[in-house]
Design a protein around this motif. Structure first.
Motif, mmCIF file in Angstrom:
data_model
loop_
_atom_site.group_PDB
_atom_site.id
_atom_site.type_symbol
_atom_site.label_atom_id
_atom_site.label_comp_id
_atom_site.label_asym_id
_atom_site.label_seq_id
_atom_site.Cartn_x
_atom_site.Cartn_y
_atom_site.Cartn_z
ATOM 1 N N LYS A 118 16.282 56.443 60.478
ATOM 2 C CA LYS A 118 16.648 56.412 61.900
ATOM 3 C C LYS A 118 18.106 56.821 62.090
ATOM 4 C CE LYS A 118 13.479 52.690 63.144
ATOM 5 N NZ LYS A 118 13.386 51.255 63.477
ATOM 6 N N LYS A 119 18.985 56.277 61.258
ATOM 7 C CA LYS A 119 20.412 56.611 61.358
ATOM 8 C C LYS A 119 20.670 58.054 60.966
ATOM 9 C CE LYS A 119 21.946 51.895 60.697
ATOM 10 N NZ LYS A 119 22.743 50.949 59.959
ATOM 11 N N LEU A 120 19.926 58.546 60.000
ATOM 12 C CA LEU A 120 20.078 59.934 59.548
ATOM 13 C C LEU A 120 19.649 60.909 60.636
ATOM 14 C CD1 LEU A 120 20.875 61.667 57.113
ATOM 15 C CD2 LEU A 120 18.494 61.567 56.372
ATOM 16 N N ALA A 121 18.644 60.545 61.410
ATOM 17 C CA ALA A 121 18.158 61.409 62.486
ATOM 18 C C ALA A 121 19.220 61.604 63.564
ATOM 19 C CB ALA A 121 16.884 60.827 63.087
ATOM 20 N N VAL A 122 20.069 60.618 63.763
ATOM 21 C CA VAL A 122 21.116 60.677 64.781
ATOM 22 C C VAL A 122 22.392 61.345 64.249
ATOM 23 C CG1 VAL A 122 22.579 59.250 66.266
ATOM 24 C CG2 VAL A 122 20.200 58.627 65.911
ATOM 25 N N ALA A 123 22.639 61.185 62.958
ATOM 26 C CA ALA A 123 23.875 61.714 62.356
ATOM 27 C C ALA A 123 23.838 63.238 62.281
ATOM 28 C CB ALA A 123 24.058 61.130 60.959
ATOM 29 N N LYS A 124 24.984 63.831 62.376
ATOM 30 C CA LYS A 124 25.100 65.285 62.274
ATOM 31 C C LYS A 124 25.754 65.597 60.924
ATOM 32 C CE LYS A 124 24.738 66.229 66.975
ATOM 33 N NZ LYS A 124 23.454 65.825 67.327
ATOM 34 N N LEU A 125 24.919 65.708 59.895
ATOM 35 C CA LEU A 125 25.421 65.969 58.547
ATOM 36 C C LEU A 125 25.159 67.417 58.160
ATOM 37 C CD1 LEU A 125 24.161 62.748 56.729
ATOM 38 C CD2 LEU A 125 26.421 63.182 57.681
ATOM 39 N N LEU A 126 26.111 68.013 57.490
ATOM 40 C CA LEU A 126 25.944 69.395 57.023
ATOM 41 C C LEU A 126 25.073 69.453 55.781
ATOM 42 C CD1 LEU A 126 29.606 70.652 57.478
ATOM 43 C CD2 LEU A 126 27.650 71.037 58.999
ATOM 44 N N ILE A 127 25.180 68.437 54.951
ATOM 45 C CA ILE A 127 24.397 68.394 53.718
ATOM 46 C C ILE A 127 23.506 67.159 53.750
ATOM 47 C CG2 ILE A 127 24.540 68.198 51.207
ATOM 48 C CD1 ILE A 127 27.294 69.553 51.416
ATOM 49 N N GLU A 128 22.254 67.382 53.492
ATOM 50 C CA GLU A 128 21.268 66.292 53.491
ATOM 51 C C GLU A 128 21.522 65.368 52.286
ATOM 52 O OE1 GLU A 128 18.024 64.676 55.588
ATOM 53 O OE2 GLU A 128 19.134 66.474 56.062
ATOM 54 N N PRO A 129 21.650 64.069 52.501
ATOM 55 C CA PRO A 129 21.852 63.154 51.364
ATOM 56 C C PRO A 129 20.573 63.030 50.534
ATOM 57 C CG PRO A 129 21.651 61.927 53.396
ATOM 58 C CD PRO A 129 21.655 63.372 53.770
ATOM 59 N N ARG A 130 20.740 62.710 49.264
ATOM 60 C CA ARG A 130 19.605 62.497 48.382
ATOM 61 C C ARG A 130 19.442 60.988 48.169
ATOM 62 N NH1 ARG A 130 21.813 66.680 48.191
ATOM 63 N NH2 ARG A 130 23.676 66.251 46.990
ATOM 64 N N VAL A 131 18.190 60.550 48.207
ATOM 65 C CA VAL A 131 17.869 59.130 48.109
ATOM 66 C C VAL A 131 17.047 58.900 46.847
ATOM 67 C CG1 VAL A 131 16.715 57.184 49.233
ATOM 68 C CG2 VAL A 131 17.864 58.914 50.623
ATOM 69 N N TYR A 132 17.457 57.880 46.084
ATOM 70 C CA TYR A 132 16.757 57.490 44.863
ATOM 71 C C TYR A 132 16.371 56.026 45.021
ATOM 72 C CZ TYR A 132 19.395 61.574 43.427
ATOM 73 O OH TYR A 132 19.940 62.831 43.369
ATOM 74 N N GLU A 133 15.102 55.710 44.743
ATOM 75 C CA GLU A 133 14.620 54.352 44.966
ATOM 76 C C GLU A 133 13.748 53.883 43.815
ATOM 77 O OE1 GLU A 133 13.417 53.724 49.357
ATOM 78 O OE2 GLU A 133 12.735 55.730 48.810
ATOM 79 N N ASN A 134 13.848 52.600 43.552
ATOM 80 C CA ASN A 134 12.928 51.942 42.641
ATOM 81 C C ASN A 134 13.074 50.441 42.855
ATOM 82 O OD1 ASN A 134 11.043 51.387 40.670
ATOM 83 N ND2 ASN A 134 12.301 52.044 38.958
ATOM 84 N N LYS A 135 11.980 49.756 42.804
ATOM 85 C CA LYS A 135 11.936 48.308 43.006
ATOM 86 C C LYS A 135 12.683 47.942 44.277
ATOM 87 C CE LYS A 135 11.153 47.345 38.188
ATOM 88 N NZ LYS A 135 11.540 46.589 37.017
ATOM 89 N N ASN A 136 13.715 47.107 44.169
ATOM 90 C CA ASN A 136 14.441 46.647 45.350
ATOM 91 C C ASN A 136 15.760 47.402 45.555
ATOM 92 O OD1 ASN A 136 15.357 45.206 42.932
ATOM 93 N ND2 ASN A 136 16.747 44.153 44.326
ATOM 94 N N VAL A 137 15.971 48.482 44.806
ATOM 95 C CA VAL A 137 17.242 49.201 44.839
ATOM 96 C C VAL A 137 17.064 50.582 45.470
ATOM 97 C CG1 VAL A 137 19.067 50.208 43.416
ATOM 98 C CG2 VAL A 137 18.086 48.014 42.803
ATOM 99 N N MET A 138 18.078 50.947 46.275
ATOM 100 C CA MET A 138 18.119 52.289 46.855
ATOM 101 C C MET A 138 19.526 52.842 46.657
ATOM 102 S SD MET A 138 16.912 53.608 50.619
ATOM 103 C CE MET A 138 18.320 53.330 51.658
ATOM 104 N N ILE A 139 19.599 54.046 46.114
ATOM 105 C CA ILE A 139 20.879 54.734 45.925
ATOM 106 C C ILE A 139 20.858 55.967 46.816
ATOM 107 C CG2 ILE A 139 22.388 55.957 44.321
ATOM 108 C CD1 ILE A 139 21.222 54.270 42.067
ATOM 109 N N VAL A 140 21.921 56.141 47.588
ATOM 110 C CA VAL A 140 22.043 57.314 48.455
ATOM 111 C C VAL A 140 23.276 58.089 47.993
ATOM 112 C CG1 VAL A 140 22.317 58.152 50.813
ATOM 113 C CG2 VAL A 140 20.996 56.079 50.379
ATOM 114 N N HIS A 141 23.067 59.364 47.719
ATOM 115 C CA HIS A 141 24.177 60.231 47.312
ATOM 116 C C HIS A 141 24.472 61.212 48.436
ATOM 117 C CE1 HIS A 141 25.779 63.981 45.394
ATOM 118 N NE2 HIS A 141 26.679 63.083 45.041
ATOM 119 N N PHE A 142 25.702 61.163 48.928
ATOM 120 C CA PHE A 142 26.158 62.089 49.957
ATOM 121 C C PHE A 142 27.015 63.153 49.286
ATOM 122 C CE2 PHE A 142 25.360 58.214 52.343
ATOM 123 C CZ PHE A 142 24.756 58.694 53.491
#
Length: 159
Positions: A118-142
């Motif tokens: 939802k927040k990403l849809a509103v943000a104006k980012l030039l580069i799409e962040p990459r999301v890595y997930e497993n179990k209860n952890v989420m890592i976002v790389h900008f």
């Protein structure tokens, strides 16, 4: 009124019964404590942020935890969980490019990802962040695609 008398004959038999009784009690109590221990040691599938950062560093990633001072990011908090922010392999300590979220459960992480979308849809980012997930952890790389992303991906999968 009759009072129960212990027979004089067979005193050894009474001692034997008492020993068997105490052994039975000890066995029951021991099995109960083992059951409690096994319930406590059940793997809940949750991972700590410290565990994630240690695993990433063990794979050769240089993480520098930073605390942004100039305002907050809309991605700082997802589903009431505040991210721990890092600069990776960077001499520019002011550059936040990795957010690590440690949710209470996998279901909470899924809700956090929905909040992120939802927040990403509103943000104006030039580069799409990459999301890595497993179990209860989420890592976002900008930021730009980097060599260390394969380390992040393989580490998060191994959790």
């Amino acid at each position: 009124m009759k009072v129960y008398e212990v027979p004089k004959k067979g005193g050894c038999e009474m001692k034997f019964r008492m020993i068997i009784f105490f052994l039975a009690i000890v066995t029951v109590l021991t099995s109960c404590t083992n059951e409690i221990k096994s319930k406590d040691s059940i793997d809940t599938g949750t991972v700590t942020i410290d565990g994630v950062t240690q695993a990433l560093e063990d794979q050769g990633l240089k993480l520098q935890q930073i605390h942004p001072k100039c305002g907050t990011s809309p991605f700082e908090k997802l589903n009431d969980v505040t991210a721990v922010t890092f600069a990776v392999n960077s001499s520019l300590v002011s550059t936040v490019n990795v957010y690590i979220y440690g949710f209470n459960s996998e279901e909470a992480r899924i809700e956090g990802h929905k909040d992120f979308d939802k927040k990403l849809a509103v943000a104006k980012l030039l580069i799409e962040p990459r999301v890595y997930e497993n179990k209860n952890v989420m890592i976002v790389h900008f930021g730009e695609k980097a060599d260390y992303e394969t380390i992040i991906e393989s580490t998060i999968k191994s959790l």
